[in-house]
Every structure is written in structure tokens, then in C-alpha cells.
Design a protein around this motif. Sequence first.
Motif, PDB file in Angstrom:
ATOM      1  N   ARG A 286       0.828  -1.209   0.000  1.00  0.00           N
ATOM      2  CA  ARG A 286       0.000   0.000   0.000  1.00  0.00           C
ATOM      3  C   ARG A 286       0.859   1.253   0.000  1.00  0.00           C
ATOM      4  O   ARG A 286       0.555   2.233  -0.688  1.00  0.00           O
ATOM      5  CB  ARG A 286      -0.920  -0.012   1.218  1.00  0.00           C
ATOM      6  N   LEU A 287       1.940   1.231   0.764  1.00  0.00           N
ATOM      7  CA  LEU A 287       2.839   2.387   0.792  1.00  0.00           C
ATOM      8  C   LEU A 287       3.497   2.602  -0.559  1.00  0.00           C
ATOM      9  O   LEU A 287       3.639   3.740  -1.031  1.00  0.00           O
ATOM     10  CB  LEU A 287       3.907   2.186   1.879  1.00  0.00           C
ATOM     11  N   GLU A 288       3.897   1.524  -1.211  1.00  0.00           N
ATOM     12  CA  GLU A 288       4.511   1.630  -2.529  1.00  0.00           C
ATOM     13  C   GLU A 288       3.518   2.180  -3.559  1.00  0.00           C
ATOM     14  O   GLU A 288       3.857   3.030  -4.382  1.00  0.00           O
ATOM     15  CB  GLU A 288       5.032   0.268  -2.981  1.00  0.00           C
ATOM     16  N   GLN A 289       2.290   1.691  -3.512  1.00  0.00           N
ATOM     17  CA  GLN A 289       1.271   2.190  -4.425  1.00  0.00           C
ATOM     18  C   GLN A 289       0.992   3.669  -4.185  1.00  0.00           C
ATOM     19  O   GLN A 289       0.821   4.444  -5.135  1.00  0.00           O
ATOM     20  CB  GLN A 289      -0.012   1.380  -4.270  1.00  0.00           C
ATOM     21  N   THR A 290       0.937   4.068  -2.910  1.00  0.00           N
ATOM     22  CA  THR A 290       0.709   5.476  -2.578  1.00  0.00           C
ATOM     23  C   THR A 290       1.849   6.344  -3.090  1.00  0.00           C
ATOM     24  O   THR A 290       1.624   7.427  -3.641  1.00  0.00           O
ATOM     25  CB  THR A 290       0.551   5.654  -1.059  1.00  0.00           C
ATOM     26  N   ARG A 291       3.091   5.876  -2.918  1.00  0.00           N
ATOM     27  CA  ARG A 291       4.245   6.636  -3.419  1.00  0.00           C
ATOM     28  C   ARG A 291       4.197   6.784  -4.939  1.00  0.00           C
ATOM     29  O   ARG A 291       4.487   7.858  -5.482  1.00  0.00           O
ATOM     30  CB  ARG A 291       5.544   5.939  -3.007  1.00  0.00           C
TER      31      ARG A 291
ATOM     32  N   GLN B 121       3.895  10.309  -6.863  1.00  0.00           N
ATOM     33  CA  GLN B 121       4.956  10.678  -7.798  1.00  0.00           C
ATOM     34  C   GLN B 121       4.389  11.053  -9.161  1.00  0.00           C
ATOM     35  O   GLN B 121       4.812  12.045  -9.783  1.00  0.00           O
ATOM     36  CB  GLN B 121       5.952   9.513  -7.931  1.00  0.00           C
ATOM     37  N   ARG B 122       3.400  10.282  -9.633  1.00  0.00           N
ATOM     38  CA  ARG B 122       2.782  10.591 -10.924  1.00  0.00           C
ATOM     39  C   ARG B 122       2.021  11.909 -10.868  1.00  0.00           C
ATOM     40  O   ARG B 122       2.077  12.716 -11.813  1.00  0.00           O
ATOM     41  CB  ARG B 122       1.831   9.461 -11.321  1.00  0.00           C
ATOM     42  N   LEU B 123       1.318  12.143  -9.757  1.00  0.00           N
ATOM     43  CA  LEU B 123       0.606  13.411  -9.606  1.00  0.00           C
ATOM     44  C   LEU B 123       1.579  14.578  -9.565  1.00  0.00           C
ATOM     45  O   LEU B 123       1.309  15.654 -10.123  1.00  0.00           O
ATOM     46  CB  LEU B 123      -0.239  13.390  -8.329  1.00  0.00           C
ATOM     47  N   LYS B 124       2.713  14.381  -8.929  1.00  0.00           N
ATOM     48  CA  LYS B 124       3.728  15.441  -8.866  1.00  0.00           C
ATOM     49  C   LYS B 124       4.276  15.750 -10.255  1.00  0.00           C
ATOM     50  O   LYS B 124       4.453  16.924 -10.624  1.00  0.00           O
ATOM     51  CB  LYS B 124       4.860  15.006  -7.933  1.00  0.00           C
ATOM     52  N   GLU B 125       4.546  14.711 -11.048  1.00  0.00           N
ATOM     53  CA  GLU B 125       5.052  14.913 -12.405  1.00  0.00           C
ATOM     54  C   GLU B 125       4.033  15.653 -13.265  1.00  0.00           C
ATOM     55  O   GLU B 125       4.379  16.584 -14.007  1.00  0.00           O
ATOM     56  CB  GLU B 125       5.391  13.561 -13.029  1.00  0.00           C
ATOM     57  N   VAL B 126       2.772  15.243 -13.187  1.00  0.00           N
ATOM     58  CA  VAL B 126       1.728  15.909 -13.960  1.00  0.00           C
ATOM     59  C   VAL B 126       1.585  17.362 -13.529  1.00  0.00           C
ATOM     60  O   VAL B 126       1.456  18.270 -14.357  1.00  0.00           O
ATOM     61  CB  VAL B 126       0.386  15.163 -13.800  1.00  0.00           C
ATOM     62  N   GLY B 127       1.616  17.610 -12.212  1.00  0.00           N
ATOM     63  CA  GLY B 127       1.506  18.981 -11.706  1.00  0.00           C
ATOM     64  C   GLY B 127       2.648  19.860 -12.176  1.00  0.00           C
ATOM     65  O   GLY B 127       2.437  21.017 -12.558  1.00  0.00           O
ATOM     66  N   ASN B 128       3.862  19.327 -12.191  1.00  0.00           N
ATOM     67  CA  ASN B 128       5.017  20.107 -12.667  1.00  0.00           C
ATOM     68  C   ASN B 128       4.893  20.425 -14.147  1.00  0.00           C
ATOM     69  O   ASN B 128       5.182  21.548 -14.592  1.00  0.00           O
ATOM     70  CB  ASN B 128       6.308  19.340 -12.401  1.00  0.00           C
ATOM     71  N   ASP B 129       4.457  19.439 -14.944  1.00  0.00           N
ATOM     72  CA  ASP B 129       4.304  19.669 -16.384  1.00  0.00           C
ATOM     73  C   ASP B 129       3.216  20.691 -16.672  1.00  0.00           C
ATOM     74  O   ASP B 129       3.361  21.539 -17.566  1.00  0.00           O
ATOM     75  CB  ASP B 129       3.976  18.350 -17.087  1.00  0.00           C
ATOM     76  N   ILE B 130       2.114  20.624 -15.911  1.00  0.00           N
ATOM     77  CA  ILE B 130       1.038  21.600 -16.100  1.00  0.00           C
ATOM     78  C   ILE B 130       1.514  22.996 -15.735  1.00  0.00           C
ATOM     79  O   ILE B 130       1.198  23.988 -16.405  1.00  0.00           O
ATOM     80  CB  ILE B 130      -0.193  21.203 -15.264  1.00  0.00           C
ATOM     81  N   HIS B 131       2.295  23.090 -14.677  1.00  0.00           N
ATOM     82  CA  HIS B 131       2.815  24.388 -14.233  1.00  0.00           C
ATOM     83  C   HIS B 131       3.724  25.011 -15.283  1.00  0.00           C
ATOM     84  O   HIS B 131       3.732  26.242 -15.465  1.00  0.00           O
ATOM     85  CB  HIS B 131       3.562  24.216 -12.914  1.00  0.00           C
TER      86      HIS B 131
END
Length: 361
Positions: free
Chosen positions: A15-20, A24-34
Amino acid sequence: ALSTFGSLIRRKKRRLEQTREVMQRLKEVGNDIHLAEDDFAREDILAGKCSIVEMSLMEVTHHSKDAVIPAAAEGGTVPDIDGRLDNLKGDLCFFAGAGFDSLMLHDFQQLKAWSSSSRHLPVIVKDALSSVAGYCVALVTKTLPQTLKYGTHNIRVSVTTPDEDTLWIDHRRGDFAELAIPPRERRNQKNHSAIANEKSKHGHQKQHLIFRGTAGILSASTAPFYGGGMKLFPYASLFPNKLQLRLGRISPLTGFFNIPKIFEGSYREKSEGEFGCLDFIGEDFEVEVASDRYDEYLEREKEVEKRRWFQKKETSNIAEKNGSNNAKKPRSGFPFQHSGESMGCKERFRLRVIKEPVKFI
């Protein structure tokens, strides 16, 4: 015991690995959108890396009986959607309800609190009782026995709605949808504008009674799934900006033996006259619940605890303490849940759809 402990540890790690990974994917998408230069570039980024889903949320508002005119259940009026009930802060969620499910969650909450406060239970047992296993323990040891013996899940329900386009799903006729409010109670469409102007002046809407009786479960949702893949609301996403209200009147044993069908969303109750499962589709519902059997069960539990307490005290203090504990407390409603969490006991609540859907990545 060691193998069980090991499986719990491995499950937590997964569960911790899936959450990470998700974060991480949300962070990458957020950076690209920014870093994107315009809206078209942002849409291309989102289309390439993830999908956006628009889903309606439901607002749950708890209020006292004084907040709604009691005559509402008899065809009276209540404050409009834009009136004073909207001043009450509600909780946003996908599903909520009362009955067997909320009773089980309430029992699970008590079991989890007891296990957390216990000094003698091993950590592995505490972790197990705080997980899905705890739901099963609460169901088998407390919820199911008390419902079968005392019928504590049976609640008196009164449901009203200001939405005249509310639908009732008839299982007997192949899930045929028809208007839940009889034509004689619907307002004349020719006078729609006049009534709307009158309503805006006085800030009231006519409430229509669509159900009054006993039910074992009352749940509502804007999404088909209750949690864990259980499709308890098969009609929820079929009607935009609507929620599904389900009233279950079957026995716990019938529900237990039909778990596979209920889980996949294919269970239908087609008995003539009994209507063991009622489904409504609408925008706004006002619900009032009460249960004498649950109140009596709580009183019995209090008496048992009182006798246990008295056995530990001196005889000289029994009379005084007994006199101070005999007073009956007022009813506090019935256990209520939303989003799979017990929210305590409620007597009245309002369920309505938020018009603007929320975007989820």
C-alpha cells in the motif's frame, strides 16, 4: 501467528509503494502543467499522462427538527435550496446512509476504539481489528447477532423531496423508471412560472412524501460503488446531476445469502406488494429516522453495564448511584455514516446533489 504478521507487513508495504507511485505521478503531472505555456498544452499533457473524470458529489447536512417545518412530511413547505438550510455547513461525499451498514460501522468504530485503548492486546491484534478484519469481527460478533435477535437495524423512515422529477425504479418491470410523485400531486406545468415567482418571494418549496415506513438500510450515492468494488448503487451514474437513494427492506439473512448479486449490482427484489428494495433517483431528499428497537437495545446494554459496575461497588453506595442512573436519556437518533466512516447518531439529515461536478485526475 508469524505468517499472519508477515502478511500484514507485506500488505502495508504494498500500500505504501502504491501510494508513493500515485503521488509521484501526480507530482510529475503537476510540474508539467505548471510549465505549460497555454491551456492547449495543458490539455495535451493531461490527455497523454492521465485521464480526467467528472463526478458529482453529494452534500450531507445534519440539522435539528426545528430547522424544517414539521408539516413538510404532510405536504407542507420547507426553506428553499437557496434559503436558510444552505447556511448550514454540509459534508461533501459520494455515499451516505443509515441502517444495517451504519450500525456495522458504528460497532466497528467501538471495537477499534476498545482495541486501541487496551493495554493487553498485542500490536498485531490491534492492527487486525483496525483493518477489514475488524469489520468482519464487528459484523459476526455484534451487528449480525443483535439485528437477528432484536431487529435493531429496522428504522422508521420518512423521506420527502422538493424535486418533482424524482424517479422510482420498478424492478418488477425490467428496471422501468417512472415518476415517484403521483400526477395529482405534481404542480400544473402551465402555472410553473407563476409558482416559481411565488416560491422566490417566500423562499419555500413544497415537500412531497415519497416513503414512510420501516427499512433495514437507507443509503444514497452519486457513484455506483459503495467501496471495495461493491456496486450497491447501479443507477447512480446513469442520470446526470442525480443521486440514487436505496431503501432496503430485506432481512439480514437474505442480504447475506445474496452478497454476490448485491456486490456485482445485479440484485433485484421483484416480490409483489412487499417491495424489499426501493430505488429512487432525484436531486434532493430530506430524511428522518428513528428506531425504538435500537433504543431498547441500548437500554439493555446500559443495564448490563450498570449491573457489572454495581457488583464492584459497596452495598452502601448502590442505592444512591442507582437513583442517579435511572433517569432515561432522550433519544439520540440512529447511527449514521458517510464515506464509510461512522458519524455518530442522527435523527434528521438532508441529501442533495452538488450541481457542479468535481474533476478527478
